[in-house]
Design an enzyme around this catalytic site. Structure first.
Site, PDB file in Angstrom:
ATOM      1  N   MET A 113       0.846  -1.192   0.000  1.00 33.99           N
ATOM      2  CA  MET A 113       0.000   0.000   0.000  1.00 33.99           C
ATOM      3  C   MET A 113       0.889   1.253   0.000  1.00 33.99           C
ATOM      4  O   MET A 113       0.445   2.345   0.334  1.00 33.99           O
ATOM      5  CB  MET A 113      -0.925   0.010   1.219  1.00 33.99           C
ATOM      6  CG  MET A 113      -1.877  -1.187   1.214  1.00 33.99           C
ATOM      7  SD  MET A 113      -3.396  -0.910   2.124  1.00 33.99           S
ATOM      8  CE  MET A 113      -2.767  -0.537   3.729  1.00 33.99           C
TER       9      MET A 113
ATOM     10  N   HIS B  44       9.282   1.162   3.312  1.00 33.99           N
ATOM     11  CA  HIS B  44      10.401   1.241   4.261  1.00 33.99           C
ATOM     12  C   HIS B  44      11.270   0.009   4.039  1.00 33.99           C
ATOM     13  O   HIS B  44      10.978  -0.803   3.132  1.00 33.99           O
ATOM     14  CB  HIS B  44       9.870   1.311   5.693  1.00 33.99           C
ATOM     15  CG  HIS B  44       8.833   0.261   5.995  1.00 33.99           C
ATOM     16  ND1 HIS B  44       9.142  -1.074   6.116  1.00 33.99           N
ATOM     17  CD2 HIS B  44       7.488   0.349   6.139  1.00 33.99           C
ATOM     18  CE1 HIS B  44       8.040  -1.764   6.358  1.00 33.99           C
ATOM     19  NE2 HIS B  44       7.015  -0.918   6.364  1.00 33.99           N
TER      20      HIS B  44
ATOM     21  N   HIS C   8       9.780  -3.406   3.309  1.00 34.86           N
ATOM     22  CA  HIS C   8       9.373  -3.650   1.924  1.00 34.86           C
ATOM     23  C   HIS C   8      10.611  -3.935   1.060  1.00 34.86           C
ATOM     24  O   HIS C   8      10.553  -4.749   0.128  1.00 34.86           O
ATOM     25  CB  HIS C   8       8.640  -2.429   1.351  1.00 34.86           C
ATOM     26  CG  HIS C   8       7.321  -2.132   1.998  1.00 34.86           C
ATOM     27  ND1 HIS C   8       7.148  -1.062   2.850  1.00 34.86           N
ATOM     28  CD2 HIS C   8       6.118  -2.757   1.924  1.00 34.86           C
ATOM     29  CE1 HIS C   8       5.890  -1.031   3.263  1.00 34.86           C
ATOM     30  NE2 HIS C   8       5.244  -2.055   2.730  1.00 34.86           N
TER      31      HIS C   8
ATOM     32  N   LYS D 299       5.248  -9.725   9.406  1.00 33.04           N
ATOM     33  CA  LYS D 299       4.704  -8.735  10.337  1.00 33.04           C
ATOM     34  C   LYS D 299       3.174  -8.839  10.381  1.00 33.04           C
ATOM     35  O   LYS D 299       2.578  -8.735  11.436  1.00 33.04           O
ATOM     36  CB  LYS D 299       5.152  -7.349   9.895  1.00 33.04           C
ATOM     37  CG  LYS D 299       4.314  -6.245  10.455  1.00 33.04           C
ATOM     38  CD  LYS D 299       5.103  -5.298  11.241  1.00 33.04           C
ATOM     39  CE  LYS D 299       4.260  -4.258  11.924  1.00 33.04           C
ATOM     40  NZ  LYS D 299       2.988  -3.958  11.307  1.00 33.04           N
ATOM     41  N   ASP D 300       2.558  -9.036   9.215  1.00 32.18           N
ATOM     42  CA  ASP D 300       1.105  -9.227   9.168  1.00 32.18           C
ATOM     43  C   ASP D 300       0.841 -10.736   9.184  1.00 32.18           C
ATOM     44  O   ASP D 300       0.455 -11.327   8.171  1.00 32.18           O
ATOM     45  CB  ASP D 300       0.524  -8.567   7.917  1.00 32.18           C
ATOM     46  CG  ASP D 300       0.688  -7.068   7.972  1.00 32.18           C
ATOM     47  OD1 ASP D 300       0.148  -6.442   8.892  1.00 32.18           O
ATOM     48  OD2 ASP D 300       1.396  -6.513   7.109  1.00 32.18           O
TER      49      ASP D 300
ATOM     50  N   GLN E  10      -2.633 -12.050   8.275  1.00 32.90           N
ATOM     51  CA  GLN E  10      -2.893 -11.794   6.852  1.00 32.90           C
ATOM     52  C   GLN E  10      -2.232 -12.845   5.976  1.00 32.90           C
ATOM     53  O   GLN E  10      -2.846 -13.376   5.048  1.00 32.90           O
ATOM     54  CB  GLN E  10      -2.385 -10.395   6.489  1.00 32.90           C
ATOM     55  CG  GLN E  10      -2.333 -10.120   4.996  1.00 32.90           C
ATOM     56  CD  GLN E  10      -1.975  -8.686   4.676  1.00 32.90           C
ATOM     57  OE1 GLN E  10      -2.828  -7.817   4.746  1.00 32.90           O
ATOM     58  NE2 GLN E  10      -0.737  -8.408   4.309  1.00 32.90           N
TER      59      GLN E  10
ATOM     60  N   SER F 281       7.057  -0.428  10.012  1.00 27.46           N
ATOM     61  CA  SER F 281       5.687  -0.344   9.547  1.00 27.46           C
ATOM     62  C   SER F 281       5.453   1.050   8.961  1.00 27.46           C
ATOM     63  O   SER F 281       6.020   2.029   9.456  1.00 27.46           O
ATOM     64  CB  SER F 281       4.730  -0.572  10.721  1.00 27.46           C
ATOM     65  OG  SER F 281       3.447  -0.073  10.415  1.00 27.46           O
TER      66      SER F 281
HETATM   67  O1  PAF Z   1      -0.097  -5.757   3.695  1.00 25.91           O
HETATM   68  C1  PAF Z   1      -0.492  -4.840   2.942  1.00 25.91           C
HETATM   69  O2  PAF Z   1       0.198  -3.870   2.676  1.00 25.91           O
HETATM   70  C2  PAF Z   1      -1.878  -4.958   2.337  1.00 25.91           C
HETATM   71  O3  PAF Z   1      -2.778  -5.559   3.214  1.00 25.91           O
HETATM   72  C3  PAF Z   1      -1.889  -5.672   0.970  1.00 25.91           C
HETATM   73  C4  PAF Z   1      -1.446  -7.120   1.090  1.00 25.91           C
HETATM   74  C5  PAF Z   1      -0.981  -4.925   0.005  1.00 25.91           C
HETATM   75  C6  PAF Z   1      -3.305  -5.665   0.399  1.00 25.91           C
HETATM   76  O4  PAF Z   1      -3.793  -4.371   0.225  1.00 25.91           O
END
Ligand code: PAF
Length: 291
Positions: free
Chosen positions: A29, A33, A36, A158-159, A162, A194
């Site tokens: 999104m 940082h 990523h 971290k997520d 998810q 984050s």
């Molecule tokens: O983890 C994220 O940045 C978001 O949830 C993702 C996987 C890009 C989906 O929008």
């Protein structure tokens, strides 16, 4: 690095990539940082020298609830593009909202979401605090996977919840993609990187490190044989609250199913924390292997 804004152009470019080349995909999104950066580096390795690394930046409205920070989510696009270029991504897909969700402009129910995946894991922990969040994540990731058609998808640990949910969606919806989960990258004091950390004020910032300290302490306790769930919850909640954070949850769950342990931790576990510090919500986790 090529910047692509439309689905048509992405599909055209995707067709030009040789079937023999491996495509690795990093959905984001933005507000990038070093965490990523690690995902893109892993993607580069997974794609190999002749492969293609595609990153996306899309602040997905479907995964934000009412009153959450969709409007104020940081969007430093030029800086993000610069970083992705530096990290050697080949393509940046950065669609508009209308491009991703054209049906939002159409009459209700005229275009039901084909990716209405709903995982039972999506209603606990983060899903309980942010109802509908994971449905929104699954909706956008399913669309992105259908467009990008990667061989490998890179997600961050971290997520944690998810990545478990997305792995299951990918399995159940038969997306032909391998998933790699990259370790969390941390600041020198342990704070998990984050995009939302930039909201921490200079006064709040030092206190934020307590989350990782509490997770590490709990991990050590488990490894030293103190495995009572009640004790672990009390220890983590106590030290995080003492630093001035409001704990939303701090508990050990089964690392594969997120099931809560009855009484004692007796299997591979993930310690999960969510806490509020002023206007910022912090989440973090640590996996504890089974001995
Ligand atoms: O983890 C994220 O940045 C978001 O949830 C993702 C996987 C890009 C989906 O929008």
């Amino acid at each position: 690095m090529q910047i692509i804004r439309t689905i048509t152009e992405l599909q055209r470019r995707r067709r030009d990539i040789s079937a023999a080349a491996r495509v690795a995909f990093v959905p984001t999104m933005g507000a990038l940082h070093a965490g990523h950066g690690r995902l893109v580096q892993l993607a580069r390795q997974a794609a190999g020298p002749d492969g293609c690394v595609i990153a996306s930046i899309f602040v997905n409205p479907k995964q934000f609830g009412p009153g959450e920070d969709f409007a104020s989510y940081p969007r430093p696009f030029a800086e993000d593009a610069r970083l992705l270029r530096q990290w050697r991504a080949d393509i940046l897909f950065a669609p508009t909202e209308r491009e991703m969700y054209p049906e939002a402009a159409a009459p209700a129910n005229s275009s039901p979401d084909p990716a209405g995946y709903r995982d039972p894991l999506g209603d606990v922990l983060e899903g309980k605090i942010r109802p509908g969040h994971f449905r929104g994540v699954c909706a956008v990731v399913a669309r992105l996977l259908a467009l990008v058609q990667p061989n490998v998808l890179i997600l961050g640990q971290k997520d944690y919840q998810q990545q478990l949910i997305l792995r299951r969606m990918i399995r159940e919806m038969n997306f032909p993609v391998d998933v790699l989960t990259a370790p969390t990258i941390r600041e020198p004091d342990g704070l998990a990187m984050s995009s939302r950390n930039r909201r921490l004020t200079p006064r709040e910032r030092p206190a934020a490190a307590v989350v990782y300290r509490a997770l590490c302490q709990a991990k050590d306790e488990i490894l030293n044989g103190r495995r009572e769930v009640k004790h672990l919850i009390e220890e983590m909640t106590g030290s995080i609250s003492a630093a001035g954070l409001e704990v939303q949850y701090a508990l050990p769950c089964h690392a594969d199913t997120l099931a809560e342990f009855a009484g004692v931790v007796n299997d591979r576990c993930v310690l999960l924390v969510a806490a509020r510090l002023g206007a910022t919500r912090l989440i973090d986790n640590v996996v504890v292997p089974r001995e």
